[in-house]
Design a protein around this motif. Sequence first.
Motif, PDB file in Angstrom:
ATOM      1  N   ALA A  66       0.833  -1.208   0.000  1.00 43.42           N
ATOM      2  CA  ALA A  66       0.000   0.000   0.000  1.00 43.42           C
ATOM      3  C   ALA A  66       0.864   1.253   0.000  1.00 43.42           C
ATOM      4  CB  ALA A  66      -0.932  -0.012   1.208  1.00 43.42           C
ATOM      5  N   ARG A  67       1.950   1.216   0.756  1.00 42.44           N
ATOM      6  CA  ARG A  67       2.858   2.367   0.809  1.00 42.44           C
ATOM      7  C   ARG A  67       3.468   2.651  -0.565  1.00 42.44           C
ATOM      8  NH1 ARG A  67       7.454   1.762   5.226  1.00 42.44           N
ATOM      9  NH2 ARG A  67       5.627   1.050   6.404  1.00 42.44           N
ATOM     10  N   ALA A  68       3.648   1.583  -1.351  1.00 44.64           N
ATOM     11  CA  ALA A  68       4.218   1.730  -2.691  1.00 44.64           C
ATOM     12  C   ALA A  68       3.177   2.128  -3.734  1.00 44.64           C
ATOM     13  CB  ALA A  68       4.896   0.431  -3.108  1.00 44.64           C
ATOM     14  N   GLY A  69       1.945   2.330  -3.317  1.00 44.94           N
ATOM     15  CA  GLY A  69       0.901   2.754  -4.253  1.00 44.94           C
ATOM     16  C   GLY A  69       0.271   1.617  -5.029  1.00 44.94           C
ATOM     17  N   ARG A  70       0.476   0.387  -4.603  1.00 46.20           N
ATOM     18  CA  ARG A  70      -0.203  -0.743  -5.240  1.00 46.20           C
ATOM     19  C   ARG A  70      -1.667  -0.712  -4.802  1.00 46.20           C
ATOM     20  NH1 ARG A  70       2.669  -4.667  -8.687  1.00 46.20           N
ATOM     21  NH2 ARG A  70       4.877  -4.177  -8.407  1.00 46.20           N
ATOM     22  N   ASP A  71      -2.567  -0.401  -5.709  1.00 44.06           N
ATOM     23  CA  ASP A  71      -3.957  -0.216  -5.326  1.00 44.06           C
ATOM     24  C   ASP A  71      -4.800  -1.473  -5.504  1.00 44.06           C
ATOM     25  OD1 ASP A  71      -3.979  -0.208  -8.054  1.00 44.06           O
ATOM     26  OD2 ASP A  71      -4.777   1.826  -8.281  1.00 44.06           O
ATOM     27  N   ARG A  72      -4.202  -2.549  -5.998  1.00 44.55           N
ATOM     28  CA  ARG A  72      -4.907  -3.841  -6.055  1.00 44.55           C
ATOM     29  C   ARG A  72      -4.063  -4.846  -5.276  1.00 44.55           C
ATOM     30  NH1 ARG A  72      -8.473  -5.820  -9.778  1.00 44.55           N
ATOM     31  NH2 ARG A  72      -7.040  -7.521 -10.283  1.00 44.55           N
ATOM     32  N   ILE A  73      -4.373  -4.952  -3.979  1.00 40.53           N
ATOM     33  CA  ILE A  73      -3.677  -5.860  -3.079  1.00 40.53           C
ATOM     34  C   ILE A  73      -4.643  -6.982  -2.724  1.00 40.53           C
ATOM     35  CG2 ILE A  73      -2.474  -6.089  -0.875  1.00 40.53           C
ATOM     36  CD1 ILE A  73      -2.023  -3.029  -0.981  1.00 40.53           C
ATOM     37  N   ARG A  74      -4.187  -8.210  -2.921  1.00 37.67           N
ATOM     38  CA  ARG A  74      -5.034  -9.362  -2.657  1.00 37.67           C
ATOM     39  C   ARG A  74      -4.300 -10.329  -1.720  1.00 37.67           C
ATOM     40  NH1 ARG A  74      -7.727  -6.068  -4.651  1.00 37.67           N
ATOM     41  NH2 ARG A  74      -8.959  -6.164  -6.573  1.00 37.67           N
ATOM     42  N   TYR A  75      -5.078 -11.067  -0.916  1.00 43.41           N
ATOM     43  CA  TYR A  75      -4.494 -12.068  -0.023  1.00 43.41           C
ATOM     44  C   TYR A  75      -5.497 -13.188   0.186  1.00 43.41           C
ATOM     45  CZ  TYR A  75      -6.559  -8.296   2.838  1.00 43.41           C
ATOM     46  OH  TYR A  75      -7.354  -7.300   3.311  1.00 43.41           O
ATOM     47  N   THR A  76      -5.032 -14.280   0.737  1.00 42.57           N
ATOM     48  CA  THR A  76      -5.828 -15.499   0.844  1.00 42.57           C
ATOM     49  C   THR A  76      -6.818 -15.416   2.011  1.00 42.57           C
ATOM     50  OG1 THR A  76      -4.238 -16.560   2.327  1.00 42.57           O
ATOM     51  CG2 THR A  76      -3.901 -16.856  -0.049  1.00 42.57           C
ATOM     52  N   PRO A  77      -7.837 -16.283   2.010  1.00 45.02           N
ATOM     53  CA  PRO A  77      -8.746 -16.334   3.158  1.00 45.02           C
ATOM     54  C   PRO A  77      -8.028 -16.636   4.473  1.00 45.02           C
ATOM     55  CG  PRO A  77      -9.728 -17.457   1.278  1.00 45.02           C
ATOM     56  CD  PRO A  77      -8.325 -17.126   0.875  1.00 45.02           C
ATOM     57  N   SER A  78      -6.971 -17.447   4.436  1.00 45.88           N
ATOM     58  CA  SER A  78      -6.256 -17.762   5.677  1.00 45.88           C
ATOM     59  C   SER A  78      -5.582 -16.523   6.255  1.00 45.88           C
ATOM     60  CB  SER A  78      -5.218 -18.860   5.426  1.00 45.88           C
ATOM     61  OG  SER A  78      -4.231 -18.438   4.502  1.00 45.88           O
ATOM     62  N   ILE A  79      -5.029 -15.673   5.401  1.00 45.29           N
ATOM     63  CA  ILE A  79      -4.443 -14.416   5.876  1.00 45.29           C
ATOM     64  C   ILE A  79      -5.541 -13.468   6.352  1.00 45.29           C
ATOM     65  CG2 ILE A  79      -3.207 -12.329   5.134  1.00 45.29           C
ATOM     66  CD1 ILE A  79      -1.497 -14.142   3.341  1.00 45.29           C
ATOM     67  N   ASP A  80      -6.662 -13.435   5.639  1.00 43.16           N
ATOM     68  CA  ASP A  80      -7.772 -12.568   6.025  1.00 43.16           C
ATOM     69  C   ASP A  80      -8.292 -12.931   7.417  1.00 43.16           C
ATOM     70  OD1 ASP A  80      -9.732 -10.493   5.338  1.00 43.16           O
ATOM     71  OD2 ASP A  80     -11.178 -12.130   5.312  1.00 43.16           O
ATOM     72  N   ALA A  81      -8.341 -14.229   7.726  1.00 47.14           N
ATOM     73  CA  ALA A  81      -8.824 -14.662   9.041  1.00 47.14           C
ATOM     74  C   ALA A  81      -7.904 -14.172  10.153  1.00 47.14           C
ATOM     75  CB  ALA A  81      -8.939 -16.191   9.077  1.00 47.14           C
TER      76      ALA A  81
END
Length: 324
Positions: free
Chosen positions: A177-192
């Motif tokens: 996010a700090r680098a300006g990446r506006d499409r950041i995705r992660y897995t359900p396990s990380i989301d939990a």
Amino acid sequence: MTQVRLNDGIRIKTDDERAIAADAGDPASDVPLLSHAHGDHLYDSPPGKVVASDLTRELAAVRRDGPVPDRLDVDWIEQLFAGHVPGSRAFVMNGDQQILYTGDCSTRDRFEMEGFDPVSADVLVIESTYGKPEYTFPAQSDIEAEIVDWLEDTRDRPVILLGYALGRAQELIELAARAGRDRIRYTPSIDAINDPIEAARGKPFPGSVESKFTPEPGDALVLPAQTGSLSFIDGLREKQGAILAGFSGWAIDKSYRFARDLDVAFPLSDHCDFEELLGVVERVNPDQVYTVHGFVDDFAGAIQSRLGIQARAVKPNQTTLGDF
């Protein structure tokens, strides 16, 4: 005399006969301490009550897919911020001798976490994950800036960022996010794992959960470290031109990148490096040090030769002081 042994966690018996089980799979009847919720420090089944931070208890429940253990309050045990991952704690056991158990720790202030600020103690039980001189990390601000610069320079490509689901993954989300990446995705396990951390810090992480990845230029996919060897990663690299990046203190060794078939690797760590570990010992100034996990012999030797403090390496199934 305090006794320390490694056998299903770190078992500590104080000189006044109190029994403590630190980061044990089965604490049994001992007083259970849980420093943080990484799998190699976590109980096998909930112990009912545990001495730990509120966040660590909630994260442990997520990682073990079970109930949140109750908080165990022990008036002779004090918790300190360990600076390792969200919720991590070190413990001071007060008695005839004062004992400090660090768990995994980092003295750096990082990603809204306070670094470990050790206190004086008679006995120190300290991790030695990076307990060899060659493991000296760049300054925290420098390595973060290097990663952000790389993320900005590669915005025409999708990137796959590999990190532990607890601790490293949240750091990588923040850096993307700090680098300006506006499409950041992660897995359900990380989301939990993100959920209780978000509640504790009072704000959400950027990005969103995704279970099927079709990355496009500019995307940043944050995945658990163990997924780096899965075949679908190869497909993303070949078909979408994704860059595979690893983040670990072990990346100080140039062979780390090649051994894991990474395109790039950065020495971003949640642990103290060698000099920082020595700094912890020097600030605690104990009569006796026990080194656990990692380069236990090397670090014990360095403590004795450089600081003049008695140190012993703790190894599995040693049961008496004479075995050290």
